[in-house]
Enzyme design. Structure first.
Site, mmCIF file in Angstrom:
data_model
loop_
_atom_site.group_PDB
_atom_site.id
_atom_site.type_symbol
_atom_site.label_atom_id
_atom_site.label_comp_id
_atom_site.label_asym_id
_atom_site.label_seq_id
_atom_site.Cartn_x
_atom_site.Cartn_y
_atom_site.Cartn_z
ATOM 1 C CG ASP A 102 -1.694 -1.068 1.581
ATOM 2 O OD1 ASP A 102 -2.182 -1.715 0.465
ATOM 3 O OD2 ASP A 102 -2.210 -1.271 2.739
HETATM 4 N N1 URA Z 1 -1.412 -5.943 3.999
HETATM 5 C C1 URA Z 1 -1.853 -4.668 3.990
HETATM 6 O O1 URA Z 1 -2.716 -4.360 4.500
HETATM 7 N N2 URA Z 1 -1.065 -3.837 3.112
HETATM 8 C C2 URA Z 1 0.211 -4.112 2.447
HETATM 9 O O2 URA Z 1 0.712 -3.331 1.895
HETATM 10 C C3 URA Z 1 0.562 -5.371 2.530
HETATM 11 C C4 URA Z 1 -0.163 -6.180 3.341
#
Ligand code: URA
Length: 232
Positions: A102
């Site tokens: 993310d």
């Molecule tokens: N889980 C999440 O919520 N975000 C990420 O970036 C990776 C795994």
């Protein structure tokens, strides 16, 4: 592959421009002696404008992804691809991230133009473990580890239970979570399902490969041994 094509595929310029660059003597060996278009020198022994060539086709790159950049090729705002030289955007084949983090997640991110390697890492069959350092808004209740390990936990809007995941509590508000799959916003959604909220998320390891001393925004090319550490 001919040198002109190698250079053009790395994004240094068109084939015509690369022919000219070779004629101009901008492409040299390690001693600075110009090389010819039919040179068979190994990739790592060629300089372009006195600099080592960019990673060869088939390389795997390890990036310490900073916060605030997106794993997308065309979102508005800063992209992970902006952390590399501009010419990387012209590479053929293109480099892509292996899975995604993310925008507000930091840490270990792999990129490659090697489709086979990419598929091995993200294939559900491989179940490559991914390690996340999690900081939470509220104290952990102590019941999360059993739920996450159950193999029956369902996320909202999905029809398949999550694979068992291992949670190690490291503090009142902190834990390490190891996942063997990668669903959309998975870590954040797993904790949201327990009534908590992830405030910081950092990926520290994939398989047996760690970030080492790479600072946020820094990257390096993985050796063959390091590539093997990812898939074991
Ligand atoms: N889980 C999440 O919520 N975000 C990420 O970036 C990776 C795994």
């Amino acid at each position: 592959m001919r040198l002109v094509k190698v250079l053009a595929n790395l994004g240094y310029g068109s084939r015509k421009e690369m022919q000219q660059a070779i004629r101009n003597g901008w492409v040299t060996d390690m001693q600075g002696a110009p090389i010819k278009a039919d040179s068979k020198l190994p990739h790592e022994e060629i300089l372009f404008d006195d600099e080592p060539l960019d990673p060869a086709q088939g390389s795997v790159l390890l990036l310490n992804k900073p916060l605030g950049v997106t794993c997308s090729k065309k979102d508005p705002g800063k992209l992970v691809y902006d952390l590399f030289p501009d010419r990387f955007k012209l590479r053929k084949p293109a480099i892509s991230t292996i899975g995604r983090l993310d925008k507000e997640t930091s840490g270990l991110l792999l990129l490659t133009d090697d489709g086979q390697y990419l598929h091995k890492v993200i294939s559900p069959k491989t179940e490559t473990p991914k390690f996340y350092e999690v900081t939470l808004d509220r104290p952990l209740s102590g019941t999360e580890a059993t739920l996450f390990a159950s193999g029956t936990m369902m996320l909202e809007g999905e029809d398949k239970p999550l694979k068992p995941a291992e949670l190690t509590i490291t503090g009142e508000h902190t834990a390490t979570l190891v996942l063997h799959e990668g669903r959309y916003h998975q870590v954040r959604r797993m904790f949201a399902a327990t009534g908590n909220h992830v405030t910081d998320l950092h990926r520290s390891r994939i398989g047996n490969l760690m970030l080492g001393d790479l600072k946020p925004g820094e990257w390096k090319v993985l050796s063959e041994d390091e590539k093997a550490l990812v898939i074991g």
